[in-house]
Design an enzyme around this catalytic site. Structure first.
Site, short mmCIF file in Angstrom:
data_model
loop_
_atom_site.label_atom_id
_atom_site.label_comp_id
_atom_site.label_asym_id
_atom_site.label_seq_id
_atom_site.Cartn_x
_atom_site.Cartn_y
_atom_site.Cartn_z
N GLU A 156 0.86 -1.18 0.00
CA GLU A 156 0.00 0.00 0.00
C GLU A 156 0.89 1.23 0.00
O GLU A 156 1.79 1.35 0.83
CB GLU A 156 -0.88 0.04 1.26
CG GLU A 156 -1.96 -1.03 1.28
CD GLU A 156 -2.77 -1.00 2.57
OE1 GLU A 156 -3.57 -1.91 2.77
OE2 GLU A 156 -2.59 -0.06 3.38
N ASP A 187 -6.87 8.94 10.66
CA ASP A 187 -5.51 8.54 11.00
C ASP A 187 -5.05 9.10 12.34
O ASP A 187 -5.40 10.21 12.73
CB ASP A 187 -4.53 9.00 9.91
CG ASP A 187 -4.62 8.13 8.68
OD1 ASP A 187 -4.48 6.90 8.83
OD2 ASP A 187 -4.85 8.65 7.58
#
Lengths: 403, 279
Positions: free
Chosen positions: B50, B61
């Site tokens: 990724e 996040d």
């Protein structure tokens, strides 16, 4: 609560106002947002919910707020008949409490045991802390470090009310970062927590729900102006950060073709300086905080930090319904910079004995520009959505005075 | 469909082991160092890669990935430069699947059609876009699938039985199960909870299931590898890179060395796990 018409079409079932709005959130939050939507739809149809809302607005918030004919200001400007919708007289000093009362009732109905909120100027934080104290629920308020610095009185008020104020030091350390942090909290504490959003932004159903709770401002204004003048107003003016006080005033009038409406954005140091918060005047459509709307962003889609002397307007986006109303042309949006807002702040304090918050001082600055050119039978209503006590340190600073 | 993701998971199944999926932020701490790390990942043991594409407001996040995104943006990374890195990677490795992970706005501003064309041409295999749930599939998901790119969906503990079919429709490549309700970098779920969740997902999909959030050590990776088809490691890897920065926040050779050493250890953990299970 949410009547519809040509200029009030939305949102649709997926929460869109034209291309704006929507539900751009992480999968973890999606089921919660659907739950919230369902709970709100049920509450809307429940007379008991409406009754409780009305009761608290009347006896706790102090509504209806007066519609006041500002005669001295009208005479000074020598044009339109200017009225102030006095939402600064609400308990806690701003319009924010209207929405907080609605959402805390919904939170209780959903069995949530913890409230989180974001705040810029601290008005929504104080209003959230207030209703949490009233309902006996723990409250955590996220606030950017820059805003904590310039809104000390409100930080202390929140603490007095029993809320925990969490400083946010990421990004620009203002409202948008506080919202990011609140969303992170919500993703982490999904089961227990209700996110009390303070403006008409965020994922569906927030923009519509907050609008509905704030529409009490426009509904009252309608009745009051009919009683005072026997007709509807010609022009409505309100400041827009996220846009909750403006949509609250505008929404019940949107289908009245004779009523023109102006939303006033914060131009900070001036649009050309690049340091402003005028997302409708100088931004373009993008996706942030769960909805598509006009955003201040660079050519790569990265969000640009907003700048305004008013913490409550210091946000790089705008509610999606405002984005739609701009595109449709139903509402006009204009920028007013820090200096113009400060001039209006002083003018209103001296002339009317009302110290306005820096947010409605922006709306007032536009009224100062607009009113002299209008005939004396032109009825203009401006939303005085907050009082200026919280801003005296900021204003003192601009005057070189120390408190 | 490029088929690299499908071929990789088929090969892993044949080997009788789970895969290791790594996440690093492109441009962190600078563009060339992030590419040097990217180039070394497959040899170190990453099965699927990724590549993070930063956003100023990464609302899902934690602090570790936020800081990486800020470093990357300061280093001048853009979506278009990220696709350049994909092209350079593909010049030497045409088999390891590359999946872009980020938020929607930079893609929206780049232009969806232009992005899909450029991504396909560069050699990207799929994307994970955190803030596009199934309710917004018309934006990017359907166009991506039509263009032949995989759209990998996140499933969360809050995704209930009623919602799972909607989440799994229009998903391709693999399913990324977020093992906890929380932000990236938080503590992980228990092995039992993860196992239960994976079994629940398997009742609804034949796609490979990757599990992420909170995996930091080879032992934790091994634990996940025993029940899922892949373990995803992100924040731990980004932390390893961060620990290699000098006092001025600039890259040193330790950034790459730390990251690849951790990937080797995690890779061994994952590989050991399935052998234990098989014996």
């Amino acid at each position: 609560m949410s009547a519809r018409g040509a200029n009030r079409p939305g949102p649709d079932a997926d929460g869109h106002f034209g291309i704006y709005g929507g539900r751009y959130v992480a999968e973890t939050l999606m089921p919660l947002i659907l739950d919230l939507e369902k709970a709100y739809e049920e509450a809307k149809d429940d007379p008991e919910f409406a009754e409780e809302f009305e009761r608290l607005l009347g006896h706790y918030v102090g509504r209806p707020s007066p519609l006041y004919h500002a005669e001295r200001l009208s005479a000074h400007l020598g044009g339109a008949r200017i009225y102030f919708k006095r939402d600064e007289l609400n308990h806690t000093g701003a319009h924010k409490i209207n929405n907080c009362v609605g959402q805390i009732l919904l939170a209780r109905r959903m069995g949530k045991t913890r409230i989180i909120a974001e705040t810029g100027a601290g008005q929504h934080g104080v209003a959230s802390a207030t209703v949490c104290a009233l309902f006996g629920l723990p409250c955590t308020v996220y606030m950017g470090e820059v805003d904590i610095e310039r809104q000390q009185p409100n930080v202390f008020r929140m603490k007095l009310l029993g809320a925990e104020v969490v400083p946010v030091n990421s990004g620009s350390r203002t409202l948008k970062d506080a919202m990011n942090e609140a969303l992170r909290d919500w993703v982490t504490n999904v089961e227990s927590t209700f996110y009390l959003i303070g403006t008409v932004a965020g994922p569906h159903p927030y923009p519509a729900m907050v609008r509905d709770f704030q529409s009490v401002i426009g509904r009252e204004t309608r009745e009051q102006i009919m009683a005072a003048e026997g007709r509807l107003p010609d022009t409505l003016v309100a400041c827009v950060g996220g846009g909750s006080n403006a949509i609250g005033l505008f929404h019940p009038f949107l289908d009245e073709e004779g009523v023109s409406m102006v939303g006033v954005e914060a131009a900070g140091h001036g649009i050309e300086s690049g340091k402003h918060a005028a997302s409708l005047s100088a931004g373009k459509p993008g996706v942030l905080h769960g909805n598509r709307t006009y955003l201040l962003q660079d050519e790569h889609g990265q969000i640009i930090e907003a700048h305004s002397i008013s913490a409550g307007l210091d946000y790089p986006g705008i509610g999606p319904e405002h984005a739609w109303l701009k595109d449709s042309g139903r509402v006009t949006y204009v920028p007013i910079d820090d200096e113009q807002a400060l001039d209006a702040f002083h003018l209103c304090s001296r002339l009317e004995g009302i110290i306005p918050a820096l947010e409605p001082a922006h709306a007032l600055a536009h009224v100062v520009e607009l009113a002299p050119s209008l005939p004396s039978d032109h009825i203009l209503v401006m939303n005085m959505c907050g009082r200026g006590d919280k801003d005296i340190f900021t204003v003192a600073d601009t005057m070189g005075a120390s408190l | 469909m490029s088929g690299r993701i499908e071929r990789r998971f088929a090969a892993l199944a044949e080997d009788g082991r789970a895969g290791l999926v790594t996440f690093t932020m492109m441009g962190d701490p600078d563009i060339e160092t992030s590419f040097a790390i990217l180039e070394g990942l497959a040899d170190a043991g990453a099965d699927v890669i990724e590549i993070g594409s930063p956003f100023t407001d990464p609302m899902a996040d934690g602090p570790v990935i936020q800081r990486a995104g800020q470093r990357a943006l300061r280093a001048g990374i853009t979506l278009s430069k990220t696709l350049d890195l994909v092209r350079r990677f593909r010049a030497r490795d045409d088999e390891t699947p590359l999946v872009l992970m980020g938020y929607y706005n930079p893609i929206y501003i780049y232009g969806v059609e232009r992005f899909l064309n450029d991504a396909l041409e560069a050699g990207l295999d799929g994307m994970i876009v955190v803030d596009l749930p199934p309710e917004e599939d018309d934006e990017l998901c359907r166009p991506a699938l039509d263009a032949g790119l995989s759209f990998i969906r996140l499933a969360a503990p809050t995704t209930d039985e009623a919602r799972l079919p909607a989440v799994l429709t229009n998903t391709s490549g693999f399913v990324y199960y977020i093992s906890i309700t929380g932000i990236t970098g938080a503590a992980g779920a228990t092995a039992a909870a993860t196992q239960q969740a994976v079994e629940r997902l398997r009742r609804h999909t034949a796609l490979p299931i990757a599990v992420g959030f909170g995996i930091k050590t080879p032992d934790q990776a091994a634990e996940v590898a025993r029940v899922a088809d892949a373990a995803v490691v992100g924040s731990a890897l980004v932390t390893a890179i961060e620990e290699g920065l000098n006092a001025d926040g600039e890259a040193t050779p330790a950034c790459r060395d730390n990251a690849l050493a951790l990937v080797r250890a995690l890779g061994e953990g994952v590989r050991a796990a399935r052998r234990e299970a098989a014996s």
